[in-house]
Scaffold this motif. Structure first.
Motif, PDB file in Angstrom:
ATOM      1  N   LYS A   1      70.416  27.141 -31.112  1.00  0.00           N
ATOM      2  CA  LYS A   1      69.251  26.560 -31.769  1.00  0.00           C
ATOM      3  C   LYS A   1      67.962  26.990 -31.068  1.00  0.00           C
ATOM      4  CE  LYS A   1      67.532  22.201 -33.596  1.00  0.00           C
ATOM      5  NZ  LYS A   1      67.777  20.742 -33.690  1.00  0.00           N
ATOM      6  N   VAL A   2      67.998  27.042 -29.713  1.00  0.00           N
ATOM      7  CA  VAL A   2      66.834  27.498 -28.967  1.00  0.00           C
ATOM      8  C   VAL A   2      66.489  28.934 -29.333  1.00  0.00           C
ATOM      9  CG1 VAL A   2      65.967  27.994 -26.665  1.00  0.00           C
ATOM     10  CG2 VAL A   2      67.278  25.914 -27.061  1.00  0.00           C
ATOM     11  N   LYS A   3      67.505  29.766 -29.464  1.00  0.00           N
ATOM     12  CA  LYS A   3      67.285  31.163 -29.840  1.00  0.00           C
ATOM     13  C   LYS A   3      66.689  31.264 -31.232  1.00  0.00           C
ATOM     14  CE  LYS A   3      69.672  35.619 -29.796  1.00  0.00           C
ATOM     15  NZ  LYS A   3      70.982  36.297 -29.606  1.00  0.00           N
ATOM     16  N   TYR A   4      67.184  30.390 -32.140  1.00  0.00           N
ATOM     17  CA  TYR A   4      66.675  30.398 -33.500  1.00  0.00           C
ATOM     18  C   TYR A   4      65.207  29.961 -33.531  1.00  0.00           C
ATOM     19  CZ  TYR A   4      66.170  29.135 -38.412  1.00  0.00           C
ATOM     20  OH  TYR A   4      65.739  29.031 -39.710  1.00  0.00           O
ATOM     21  N   ASN A   5      64.851  28.937 -32.733  1.00  0.00           N
ATOM     22  CA  ASN A   5      63.460  28.478 -32.677  1.00  0.00           C
ATOM     23  C   ASN A   5      62.534  29.567 -32.127  1.00  0.00           C
ATOM     24  OD1 ASN A   5      64.163  26.001 -33.698  1.00  0.00           O
ATOM     25  ND2 ASN A   5      64.395  25.029 -31.696  1.00  0.00           N
ATOM     26  N   ARG A   6      63.026  30.321 -31.145  1.00  0.00           N
ATOM     27  CA  ARG A   6      62.223  31.410 -30.605  1.00  0.00           C
ATOM     28  C   ARG A   6      61.989  32.493 -31.654  1.00  0.00           C
ATOM     29  NH1 ARG A   6      64.966  32.142 -24.580  1.00  0.00           N
ATOM     30  NH2 ARG A   6      64.077  30.217 -23.673  1.00  0.00           N
ATOM     31  N   ARG A   7      63.019  32.769 -32.457  1.00  0.00           N
ATOM     32  CA  ARG A   7      62.844  33.761 -33.525  1.00  0.00           C
ATOM     33  C   ARG A   7      61.820  33.273 -34.546  1.00  0.00           C
ATOM     34  NH1 ARG A   7      69.050  35.674 -34.998  1.00  0.00           N
ATOM     35  NH2 ARG A   7      69.426  36.885 -33.082  1.00  0.00           N
ATOM     36  N   GLU A   8      61.859  31.975 -34.873  1.00  0.00           N
ATOM     37  CA  GLU A   8      60.879  31.430 -35.810  1.00  0.00           C
ATOM     38  C   GLU A   8      59.455  31.554 -35.246  1.00  0.00           C
ATOM     39  OE1 GLU A   8      61.925  27.410 -36.787  1.00  0.00           O
ATOM     40  OE2 GLU A   8      62.548  28.025 -38.784  1.00  0.00           O
ATOM     41  N   ALA A   9      59.291  31.205 -33.965  1.00  0.00           N
ATOM     42  CA  ALA A   9      57.973  31.310 -33.340  1.00  0.00           C
ATOM     43  C   ALA A   9      57.488  32.752 -33.318  1.00  0.00           C
ATOM     44  CB  ALA A   9      58.021  30.735 -31.928  1.00  0.00           C
TER      45      ALA A   9
END
Length: 325
Positions: free
Chosen positions: A27-35
């Motif tokens: 989930k952290v990786k996904y949030n970084r991709r969104e940012a």
């Protein structure tokens, strides 16, 4: 003999085990991709702001302490002499006084006129979209076309405004010649493009809960009381925003006065039409005194900043936010 378990003391500072839930690594990786995707989307604006706004401001601050030559691009340091000249040049004080007078006159009238139009449009049922489009069209009109129209309307000898006043027995003034009527004529021209402010007021009025009006009507409140007790407090946030935006725009007024009075340099323009932005333009692009013009720009920036801070400090006391209790 039975021993009872020890009772915890009040000063016991032993913390319970941490119950903090770990965020999954995926989930952290996904949030970084969104940012990262968000920053990529706004990167053109960020680059434009850094180059054309922040960079230009820093560069203008540098040349405000120098004598800048546009032809060679060389800047000779002169210290604070440009800022000292601001207090010595009488036309700076005149242009600043004209601008302040215009702002004090124009902002309340634009707020009142836009609010009246928004209240009228909020009551229109069938065909509301057509009326909103018609009222917004003047905002889309080019400034040159608007100035040409008002130059004909406000002509003191054959203008339509003075002819209409003459039809009811009133002698119209020389709008574009008499110094006492120069700034009011520019304010009238500014009211023509008030539809942008009207749209913001209209959206705020549409968001006022209908239940409040129904309860007030049951209690016997009339239209005037409902306006001052319900509508005005509920749209105070939009009014606060419009006052700040219009004040900033009023201190930068340029198009209307320039097109009406300063476009043709062969004619003597009245001193009452010399606004701060026009004098800044003359110093920069007619006298090529870029260092002094940059100092004028920074003085205007400080003045607008101080006025905005005062407005925010005072305005927040009268603005209602839905989160307030």
């Amino acid at each position: 003999m039975t021993l009872s378990p020890a009772r915890p003391r009040d000063d016991d500072t032993t913390d319970p085990p941490s119950t903090k839930r770990r965020v999954p690594r995926q989930k952290v990786k996904y949030n970084r991709r969104e940012a990262l995707a968000g920053y990529l989307f706004i990167s053109p604006w960020i680059l434009g702001f850094l180059i054309f706004t922040a960079g230009a401001m820093i560069y203008s601050l540098v040349i405000s302490f120098s004598s800048y030559n546009l032809a060679t691009g060389a800047a000779r340091p002169v210290g604070t002499s440009n800022y000292a000249q601001l207090f010595e040049d009488p036309r700076v004080a005149v242009s600043l006084g004209n601008t302040l007078f215009y702002a004090v006159m124009a902002v309340p009238l634009e707020i009142a006129f836009a609010l009246i139009l928004a209240l009228l449009l909020s009551r229109v049922g069938r065909g509301a979209g057509v009326f909103r489009t018609l009222y917004y069209l003047p905002k889309m009109t080019p400034a040159v076309a608007t100035a040409a129209v008002f130059f004909l309307l406000l002509n003191g000898n054959s203008g339509a405004v003075n002819q209409a006043l003459g039809a009811i027995g009133i002698q119209g003034p020389q709008w574009l010649v008499d110094p006492a009527w120069v700034k009011p004529s520019i304010v009238i021209m500014a009211l023509w493009t008030v539809s942008g402010t009207m749209v913001i007021f209209l959206a705020a009025i549409k968001n006022v809960p209908v239940d409040l009006y129904e309860v007030a009507q049951i209690d016997g409140a009339g239209p005037v009381r409902r306006f001052f007790s319900i509508t005005l407090p509920m749209i105070s946030g939009a009014m606060f925003f419009n006052v700040i935006v219009l004040t900033i725009a009023a201190f930068q007024v340029f198009d209307q006065a320039y097109l009406l009075f300063w476009r043709d340099q062969s004619n003597a323009s009245p001193e009452a039409s010399l606004f701060y932005a026009i004098y800044l333009f003359q110093q920069a692009f007619r006298q090529f005194n870029f260092g002094f013009a940059a100092a004028m720009a920074w003085l205007l920036f400080v003045i607008i900043l101080l006025i905005t801070l005062v407005q925010v400090r005072l305005g927040n006391r009268f603005v209602y936010y839905e989160g307030d209790r």
